[in-house]
Design an enzyme around this catalytic site. Structure first.
Site, mmCIF file in Angstrom:
data_model
loop_
_atom_site.group_PDB
_atom_site.id
_atom_site.type_symbol
_atom_site.label_atom_id
_atom_site.label_comp_id
_atom_site.label_asym_id
_atom_site.label_seq_id
_atom_site.Cartn_x
_atom_site.Cartn_y
_atom_site.Cartn_z
ATOM 1 N N ARG A 114 41.556 61.017 56.448
ATOM 2 C CA ARG A 114 40.658 60.830 55.283
ATOM 3 C C ARG A 114 41.388 60.978 53.943
ATOM 4 O O ARG A 114 40.780 61.222 52.907
ATOM 5 C CB ARG A 114 39.467 61.785 55.335
ATOM 6 N N LYS A 136 45.884 50.770 43.311
ATOM 7 C CA LYS A 136 45.428 49.745 44.258
ATOM 8 C C LYS A 136 46.292 49.818 45.508
ATOM 9 O O LYS A 136 47.522 49.862 45.409
ATOM 10 C CB LYS A 136 45.534 48.346 43.642
ATOM 11 N N GLU A 178 55.892 39.262 34.690
ATOM 12 C CA GLU A 178 54.899 40.346 34.670
ATOM 13 C C GLU A 178 55.046 41.181 33.387
ATOM 14 O O GLU A 178 54.075 41.737 32.898
ATOM 15 C CB GLU A 178 55.057 41.256 35.893
ATOM 16 N N LYS A 220 49.656 49.610 31.107
ATOM 17 C CA LYS A 220 48.917 49.632 32.390
ATOM 18 C C LYS A 220 48.117 50.920 32.520
ATOM 19 O O LYS A 220 46.949 50.906 32.920
ATOM 20 C CB LYS A 220 49.906 49.473 33.553
ATOM 21 N N GLU A 230 38.163 48.391 38.070
ATOM 22 C CA GLU A 230 38.092 46.978 37.688
ATOM 23 C C GLU A 230 36.669 46.464 37.461
ATOM 24 O O GLU A 230 36.299 45.383 37.915
ATOM 25 C CB GLU A 230 38.823 46.110 38.731
ATOM 26 N N ARG A 234 40.020 46.050 33.258
ATOM 27 C CA ARG A 234 41.186 45.941 34.145
ATOM 28 C C ARG A 234 41.444 44.501 34.597
ATOM 29 O O ARG A 234 42.568 44.137 34.960
ATOM 30 C CB ARG A 234 41.021 46.882 35.347
ATOM 31 N N ASN A 238 44.927 40.477 35.501
ATOM 32 C CA ASN A 238 45.062 39.324 36.402
ATOM 33 C C ASN A 238 45.452 38.051 35.652
ATOM 34 O O ASN A 238 45.467 36.966 36.233
ATOM 35 C CB ASN A 238 43.748 39.098 37.158
ATOM 36 N N HIS A 241 47.381 35.171 37.212
ATOM 37 C CA HIS A 241 47.381 35.373 38.658
ATOM 38 C C HIS A 241 46.402 34.452 39.391
ATOM 39 O O HIS A 241 46.708 34.012 40.496
ATOM 40 C CB HIS A 241 47.085 36.838 38.993
ATOM 41 N N HIS A 245 48.065 32.094 41.966
ATOM 42 C CA HIS A 245 47.877 32.417 43.372
ATOM 43 C C HIS A 245 48.079 31.193 44.277
ATOM 44 O O HIS A 245 48.769 31.252 45.295
ATOM 45 C CB HIS A 245 46.453 32.957 43.520
ATOM 46 N N HIS A 255 56.507 35.543 43.496
ATOM 47 C CA HIS A 255 55.298 35.931 42.767
ATOM 48 C C HIS A 255 55.513 35.767 41.257
ATOM 49 O O HIS A 255 54.662 35.224 40.551
ATOM 50 C CB HIS A 255 54.954 37.381 43.117
HETATM 51 N N1 GLY Z 1 47.893 44.350 39.561
HETATM 52 C C1 GLY Z 1 46.672 44.365 38.876
HETATM 53 C C2 GLY Z 1 45.993 45.681 38.871
HETATM 54 O O1 GLY Z 1 46.561 46.667 39.247
HETATM 55 O O2 GLY Z 1 44.839 45.739 38.529
#
Ligand code: GLY
Length: 352
Positions: A114, A136, A178, A220, A230, A234, A238, A241, A245, A255
């Site tokens: 957990r 994430k 990036e 960030k 998000e 947030r 993207n 992206h 994609h 990428h």
């Molecule tokens: N890579 C995008 C984010 O972490 O939201």
């Protein structure tokens, strides 16, 4: 060494791994450590990293480099290994590697018993400026990227910027997309900095690496600090992206290269919709040229690119959510652009 902290993120930026052990002991007393890494990273970084860890029981689980390691099979194998070595709730997992290792190790840590502590030690440019920050985690099923995952914050992210000097040139160059992304979404002055300092940045001097990584990590952390899950803000991360994609998948490009093509599509669309002026777009072209980043794709059908965009998990209510530049250093999530218009833009960015 410097720290960037808020309610959600704890980041340490350094030029070596020397202070890592201190930080680890400051956070908690752990009974054992499991390092998850990939074969390439562990070969080049493993020794240097482990030699700084004192008197701990250390286990290692090394996966194959590449996206295929973010699978249910590898996940299950790691969990079985955790059970075998008696990893406990008082143990910690360290993700030493790029985005794949960070996502996978984060997911293991967030689900094993957990949830046990995880520390991110990113070694690629993309991981240092983006994926290791913000919590994430994820694994893939077939073509569905990160379809299983969690938001699970690492105890801290420890960034040794000097490891970027060991990256292959092409990986570093493409990863710069990036970095550029942050200037477009949040800090226009940073775009000028990237244009004016491109030679020194590409030469990878410690000072320049430190500056750009710190700048991106700070942005960030600020964005994630305001919107961890998000719900809104947030989404700006993207940028490039959603468009990128499809070309990443179909053209089998890196990428970073896909993100620069994706950003170009977003810029072209904004220009067509009169959201920005030509001068701004020209500055974007200038920075891409400085880092030799691609603007067009080849060897893929534009309709297929659109289909992949439509299946993006970040869409909602059957609308494609696009992050578009609307002002210098500012973007907006827009979902009112019709598919024909999007297809037109994709076609314009296909190498003729
Ligand atoms: N890579 C995008 C984010 O972490 O939201």
């Amino acid at each position: 060494m410097e720290k960037i902290s808020n309610d959600i993120c704890n980041i340490i930026i350094d030029n070596s791994y020397k202070h890592f052990d201190e930080e680890l002991n400051e956070q908690n007393i752990y009974d054992s450590i499991l390092i998850i890494s990939d074969g390439n990273v562990y070969k080049s970084q493993g020794h240097d990293f482990v030699k700084n860890l004192k008197s701990k029981i250390i286990y290692e689980y090394i996966v194959s480099p590449g996206e295929d390691s973010k699978s249910l099979e590898v996940y299950e194998d790691i969990i079985k290994y955790c059970v075998r070595i008696n990893l406990s709730r008082k143990s910690v997992i360290i993700a030493l590697g790029g985005g794949v290792v960070g996502d996978l190790a984060g997911y293991v840590a967030s689900t094993y018993m957990r949830g046990i502590d995880v520390i991110q030690v990113p070694t690629s440019l993309l991981a240092q400026v983006d994926s290791s920050i913000g919590g994430k985690t994820g694994i893939n099923i077939g073509n569905f990227k990160n379809i299983i995952g969690t938001f699970y914050q690492p105890k801290f992210t420890y960034i040794n910027v000097d490891v970027l000097k060991t990256l292959p040139e092409d990986e570093f160059r493409s990863g710069m997309s990036e970095v550029i992304k942050y200037s477009i979404i949040y800090d226009y002055n940073f775009l000028d900095y990237l244009i004016n300092n491109s030679k020194d940045i590409l030469n990878r001097g410690s000072e320049k690496l430190y500056y750009i990584v710190k700048k991106c990590a700070s942005i960030k952390a600020e964005v994630v600090g305001k919107d961890e899950k998000e719900g809104g803000l947030r989404k700006i991360l993207n940028f490039g992206h959603t468009f990128g994609h499809g070309v990443e998948k179909l053209c089998k490009i890196s990428h970073g290269d896909a993100v620069s093509i994706g950003m170009n599509m977003a810029f072209k669309l904004s220009l067509k919709e009169n959201l920005i002026d030509e001068k701004y777009y020209n500055n974007f072209l200038k920075v891409c040229k400085a880092y030799d980043l691609p603007l067009e794709f080849e060897n893929a059908d534009e309709n297929e690119v659109l289909e992949i965009m439509k299946s993006d998990k970040k869409n909602s209510f059957s609308k494609i959510n696009l992050v578009l530049p609307v002002d210098l250093g500012k973007v907006k999530v827009i979902n009112t652009i019709c598919e024909d218009r999007i297809l037109e833009i994709i076609k314009e960015c296909k190498y003729a």
